[in-house]
Design a protein around this motif. Structure first.
Motif, PDB file in Angstrom:
ATOM      1  N   ALA A 274       0.823  -1.213   0.000  1.00 34.62           N
ATOM      2  CA  ALA A 274       0.000   0.000   0.000  1.00 34.62           C
ATOM      3  C   ALA A 274       0.856   1.261   0.000  1.00 34.62           C
ATOM      4  O   ALA A 274       0.847   2.045   0.958  1.00 34.62           O
ATOM      5  CB  ALA A 274      -0.936  -0.018   1.198  1.00 34.62           C
ATOM      6  N   ARG A 275       1.575   1.491  -1.108  1.00 37.24           N
ATOM      7  CA  ARG A 275       2.420   2.686  -1.209  1.00 37.24           C
ATOM      8  C   ARG A 275       1.573   3.944  -1.377  1.00 37.24           C
ATOM      9  O   ARG A 275       2.094   5.064  -1.285  1.00 37.24           O
ATOM     10  CB  ARG A 275       3.390   2.537  -2.378  1.00 37.24           C
ATOM     11  N   GLY A 276       0.284   3.777  -1.613  1.00 39.35           N
ATOM     12  CA  GLY A 276      -0.620   4.933  -1.680  1.00 39.35           C
ATOM     13  C   GLY A 276      -1.054   5.418  -0.311  1.00 39.35           C
ATOM     14  O   GLY A 276      -1.693   6.466  -0.193  1.00 39.35           O
ATOM     15  N   GLY A 277      -0.705   4.665   0.731  1.00 43.39           N
ATOM     16  CA  GLY A 277      -1.021   5.085   2.091  1.00 43.39           C
ATOM     17  C   GLY A 277      -1.967   4.143   2.797  1.00 43.39           C
ATOM     18  O   GLY A 277      -2.693   3.355   2.181  1.00 43.39           O
ATOM     19  N   ILE A 278      -1.937   4.212   4.127  1.00 47.16           N
ATOM     20  CA  ILE A 278      -2.870   3.490   4.982  1.00 47.16           C
ATOM     21  C   ILE A 278      -3.774   4.524   5.649  1.00 47.16           C
ATOM     22  O   ILE A 278      -3.296   5.514   6.227  1.00 47.16           O
ATOM     23  CB  ILE A 278      -2.127   2.675   6.066  1.00 47.16           C
ATOM     24  N   TYR A 279      -5.079   4.289   5.575  1.00 43.68           N
ATOM     25  CA  TYR A 279      -6.072   5.206   6.126  1.00 43.68           C
ATOM     26  C   TYR A 279      -6.768   4.550   7.317  1.00 43.68           C
ATOM     27  O   TYR A 279      -7.098   3.362   7.277  1.00 43.68           O
ATOM     28  CB  TYR A 279      -7.101   5.580   5.062  1.00 43.68           C
ATOM     29  N   ILE A 280      -7.001   5.342   8.352  1.00 41.57           N
ATOM     30  CA  ILE A 280      -7.595   4.833   9.580  1.00 41.57           C
ATOM     31  C   ILE A 280      -8.899   5.569   9.849  1.00 41.57           C
ATOM     32  O   ILE A 280      -8.916   6.801  10.001  1.00 41.57           O
ATOM     33  CB  ILE A 280      -6.639   5.000  10.778  1.00 41.57           C
ATOM     34  N   GLY A 281      -9.990   4.805   9.884  1.00 42.18           N
ATOM     35  CA  GLY A 281     -11.301   5.370  10.194  1.00 42.18           C
ATOM     36  C   GLY A 281     -11.844   4.737  11.460  1.00 42.18           C
ATOM     37  O   GLY A 281     -11.118   4.452  12.404  1.00 42.18           O
ATOM     38  N   GLY A 282     -13.143   4.470  11.451  1.00 53.65           N
ATOM     39  CA  GLY A 282     -13.770   3.859  12.624  1.00 53.65           C
ATOM     40  C   GLY A 282     -14.134   4.900  13.663  1.00 53.65           C
ATOM     41  O   GLY A 282     -13.838   6.088  13.540  1.00 53.65           O
ATOM     42  N   GLY A 283     -14.763   4.436  14.742  1.00 57.09           N
ATOM     43  CA  GLY A 283     -15.272   5.356  15.744  1.00 57.09           C
ATOM     44  C   GLY A 283     -14.304   5.728  16.839  1.00 57.09           C
ATOM     45  O   GLY A 283     -14.575   6.660  17.608  1.00 57.09           O
ATOM     46  N   ILE A 284     -13.168   5.025  16.962  1.00 54.98           N
ATOM     47  CA  ILE A 284     -12.291   5.239  18.113  1.00 54.98           C
ATOM     48  C   ILE A 284     -11.158   6.216  17.812  1.00 54.98           C
ATOM     49  O   ILE A 284     -11.027   7.262  18.452  1.00 54.98           O
ATOM     50  CB  ILE A 284     -11.717   3.892  18.602  1.00 54.98           C
ATOM     51  N   VAL A 285     -10.330   5.901  16.828  1.00 53.06           N
ATOM     52  CA  VAL A 285      -9.104   6.673  16.598  1.00 53.06           C
ATOM     53  C   VAL A 285      -9.360   8.143  16.259  1.00 53.06           C
ATOM     54  O   VAL A 285      -8.681   9.033  16.812  1.00 53.06           O
ATOM     55  CB  VAL A 285      -8.237   6.005  15.507  1.00 53.06           C
ATOM     56  N   PRO A 286     -10.326   8.487  15.369  1.00 55.75           N
ATOM     57  CA  PRO A 286     -10.516   9.912  15.077  1.00 55.75           C
ATOM     58  C   PRO A 286     -10.846  10.754  16.307  1.00 55.75           C
ATOM     59  O   PRO A 286     -10.594  11.970  16.307  1.00 55.75           O
ATOM     60  CB  PRO A 286     -11.684   9.907  14.081  1.00 55.75           C
ATOM     61  N   ARG A 287     -11.362  10.131  17.361  1.00 48.50           N
ATOM     62  CA  ARG A 287     -11.703  10.883  18.577  1.00 48.50           C
ATOM     63  C   ARG A 287     -10.503  11.074  19.504  1.00 48.50           C
ATOM     64  O   ARG A 287     -10.588  11.833  20.463  1.00 48.50           O
ATOM     65  CB  ARG A 287     -12.816  10.163  19.343  1.00 48.50           C
ATOM     66  N   LEU A 288      -9.409  10.384  19.242  1.00 49.99           N
ATOM     67  CA  LEU A 288      -8.252  10.469  20.131  1.00 49.99           C
ATOM     68  C   LEU A 288      -7.373  11.683  19.847  1.00 49.99           C
ATOM     69  O   LEU A 288      -6.555  12.070  20.684  1.00 49.99           O
ATOM     70  CB  LEU A 288      -7.410   9.192  20.021  1.00 49.99           C
ATOM     71  N   GLY A 289      -7.506  12.270  18.668  1.00 49.77           N
ATOM     72  CA  GLY A 289      -6.785  13.493  18.352  1.00 49.77           C
ATOM     73  C   GLY A 289      -5.282  13.358  18.513  1.00 49.77           C
ATOM     74  O   GLY A 289      -4.662  12.385  18.075  1.00 49.77           O
ATOM     75  N   ALA A 290      -4.693  14.354  19.167  1.00 46.42           N
ATOM     76  CA  ALA A 290      -3.241  14.423  19.306  1.00 46.42           C
ATOM     77  C   ALA A 290      -2.679  13.263  20.116  1.00 46.42           C
ATOM     78  O   ALA A 290      -1.507  12.905  19.957  1.00 46.42           O
ATOM     79  CB  ALA A 290      -2.846  15.755  19.944  1.00 46.42           C
ATOM     80  N   ARG A 291      -3.501  12.682  21.006  1.00 51.81           N
ATOM     81  CA  ARG A 291      -3.018  11.547  21.801  1.00 51.81           C
ATOM     82  C   ARG A 291      -2.625  10.384  20.903  1.00 51.81           C
ATOM     83  O   ARG A 291      -1.637   9.682  21.174  1.00 51.81           O
ATOM     84  CB  ARG A 291      -4.098  11.103  22.802  1.00 51.81           C
ATOM     85  N   PHE A 292      -3.361  10.162  19.828  1.00 50.24           N
ATOM     86  CA  PHE A 292      -3.011   9.102  18.892  1.00 50.24           C
ATOM     87  C   PHE A 292      -1.730   9.452  18.146  1.00 50.24           C
ATOM     88  O   PHE A 292      -0.849   8.596  17.966  1.00 50.24           O
ATOM     89  CB  PHE A 292      -4.147   8.875  17.902  1.00 50.24           C
ATOM     90  N   ASP A 293      -1.598  10.717  17.740  1.00 52.53           N
ATOM     91  CA  ASP A 293      -0.414  11.140  16.987  1.00 52.53           C
ATOM     92  C   ASP A 293       0.862  10.944  17.804  1.00 52.53           C
ATOM     93  O   ASP A 293       1.924  10.653  17.242  1.00 52.53           O
ATOM     94  CB  ASP A 293      -0.537  12.606  16.584  1.00 52.53           C
ATOM     95  N   SER A 294       0.777  11.148  19.128  1.00 51.82           N
ATOM     96  CA  SER A 294       1.956  11.036  19.987  1.00 51.82           C
ATOM     97  C   SER A 294       2.150   9.630  20.554  1.00 51.82           C
ATOM     98  O   SER A 294       3.101   9.387  21.295  1.00 51.82           O
ATOM     99  CB  SER A 294       1.859  12.034  21.146  1.00 51.82           C
ATOM    100  N   SER A 295       1.259   8.706  20.209  1.00 48.84           N
ATOM    101  CA  SER A 295       1.357   7.334  20.712  1.00 48.84           C
ATOM    102  C   SER A 295       2.452   6.576  19.974  1.00 48.84           C
ATOM    103  O   SER A 295       3.108   7.109  19.071  1.00 48.84           O
ATOM    104  CB  SER A 295       0.017   6.607  20.528  1.00 48.84           C
ATOM    105  N   CYS A 296       2.592   5.304  20.311  1.00 53.62           N
ATOM    106  CA  CYS A 296       3.589   4.454  19.658  1.00 53.62           C
ATOM    107  C   CYS A 296       3.088   3.885  18.334  1.00 53.62           C
ATOM    108  O   CYS A 296       3.758   3.045  17.732  1.00 53.62           O
ATOM    109  CB  CYS A 296       3.999   3.320  20.592  1.00 53.62           C
ATOM    110  N   PHE A 297       1.922   4.348  17.859  1.00 56.47           N
ATOM    111  CA  PHE A 297       1.339   3.789  16.636  1.00 56.47           C
ATOM    112  C   PHE A 297       2.323   3.785  15.479  1.00 56.47           C
ATOM    113  O   PHE A 297       2.572   2.751  14.856  1.00 56.47           O
ATOM    114  CB  PHE A 297       0.080   4.559  16.230  1.00 56.47           C
ATOM    115  N   ARG A 298       2.889   4.964  15.163  1.00 58.93           N
ATOM    116  CA  ARG A 298       3.739   5.051  13.968  1.00 58.93           C
ATOM    117  C   ARG A 298       5.022   4.257  14.147  1.00 58.93           C
ATOM    118  O   ARG A 298       5.498   3.609  13.187  1.00 58.93           O
ATOM    119  CB  ARG A 298       4.049   6.522  13.666  1.00 58.93           C
TER     120      ARG A 298
END
Length: 339
Positions: A274-298
């Motif tokens: 998926a060199r075009g990118g991975i997209y994350i939707g659903g009801g949980i992650v979009p509500r986490l905001g900056a907390r998700f960005d600063s998590s160990c996800f990436r």
């Protein structure tokens, strides 16, 4: 494709569909979202109904169509439903809710000439190329490579997975049930969480941990591993306490969730290329905001040993558009109608 979310479209909206307004629905295990499309890209009259309040999907559909503002737009002859479930044949039994129905019987019960039913993440995948820059947020590095596959996953009541594969001048959306792959722990802490989960489930899928119920399971597991007793908290409260800095255990549970999601997202990226990118939707992650960005996800997304450099080049995005599935399901219905 420009999409206008109109607060109150009418039969006088321009441009209009010759066959009248079209019903669009996005059905999850918790909520049923409905909208009318009065003309190309003119989507409005959005209503969210709780699935638990209606014995059947047909009754929920009829309740929406009976709303005065909706009924005032005129008869609805064509409809498309995106649903959180495999769609294979006429009979649909939801995995994360008790609704089951025949597509043809639903069409007749609601008085539609046309009814298309598709997997919800297949519909959401179709929307990805149409997202504007302000409808998604990049997390980490990487650059989109044109005409490459795109991956999609989203945690909510369950874990949805799909992707877009380049085909001719457009894309083909995958009808995937990738949320039900076997969960694979990436460290000793996750091994311990998996061992706890085995006490409840013979097969622990990715969805068992990467969902609302999964957040609760991770929280209980971490409390057990620490030798304590977990409070009876639901996923929204666990997330709220974590985001507010009120509970260290809740924060650890949320961090574990983000790490596990990073591993699954990385798996999807290397599986699809998926060199075009991975997209994350659903009801949980979009509500986490900056907390998700600063998590160990990436960091976990890229943690693939010899393929770390490969994944570092793949961008990851959080979908921030409020109702993106409507765009995809609209495109699918338009294809079915030839317009």
């Amino acid at each position: 494709m420009t999409v206008h979310l109109d607060p109150a479209p009418s039969r006088h909206t321009v441009p209009v569909h010759a066959g009248g307004p079209r019903l669009l629905a996005d059905i999850g295990g918790t909520n049923a979202r409905f909208a009318l499309e009065t003309g190309p890209g003119r989507i409005g009259l959005i209503e969210v109904l709780a699935c638990r309040d209606w014995p059947t999907l047909a009754e929920a559909v009829r309740a929406y169509l009976a709303l005065p503002r909706v009924a005032a737009t005129g008869p609805v002859r064509h409809a498309a439903v995106a649903i959180a479930n495999p769609v294979d044949g006429d009979l649909v039994r939801m995995t994360n809710h008790h609704w089951e129905f025949s597509i043809e019987a639903l069409r007749q019960a609601c008085g539609f000439d046309t009814l298309v039913v598709v997997n919800d993440f297949s519909a959401l995948a179709r929307a990805l190329p149409h997202l504007d820059q302000d409808q998604k947020r990049q997390v980490g590095g990487g650059t989109v490579r044109a005409r490459s596959p795109l991956g999609l996953l989203g945690a909510g009541t369950g874990l949805g997975v799909s992707g877009l594969i380049p085909a001719d001048a457009g894309y083909t959306a995958l009808q995937s049930e990738g949320g039900h792959v076997t969960f694979s722990p990436a460290n000793e802490a996750e091994v311990a969480i998996l061992q706890y989960a085995w006490r409840e489930f013979g097969h622990v899928s990715a969805e068992r941990l990467l969902s609302g119920a999964g957040v609760e399971l991770i929280y209980r597991a971490l409390a057990h591993i620490a030798g304590g007793q977990a409070e009876p908290l639901d996923a929204p409260e666990i997330s709220r306490r974590a985001l507010a800095g009120e509970c260290a255990l809740c924060d650890r549970a949320l961090e574990a969730f983000c790490g596990m999601l990073g591993t699954v997202a990385g798996n999807l990226a290397v599986t699809l290329g998926a060199r075009g990118g991975i997209y994350i939707g659903g009801g949980i992650v979009p509500r986490l905001g900056a907390r998700f960005d600063s998590s160990c996800f990436r960091q976990r997304f890229e943690a693939k040993g010899r393929f770390a450099d490969y994944l570092a080049q793949v961008p990851t995005f959080v979908i921030t558009a409020p109702y993106p599935a409507f765009v995809g399901v609209s495109a699918i219905l338009a294809e079915a109608l030839g317009a």
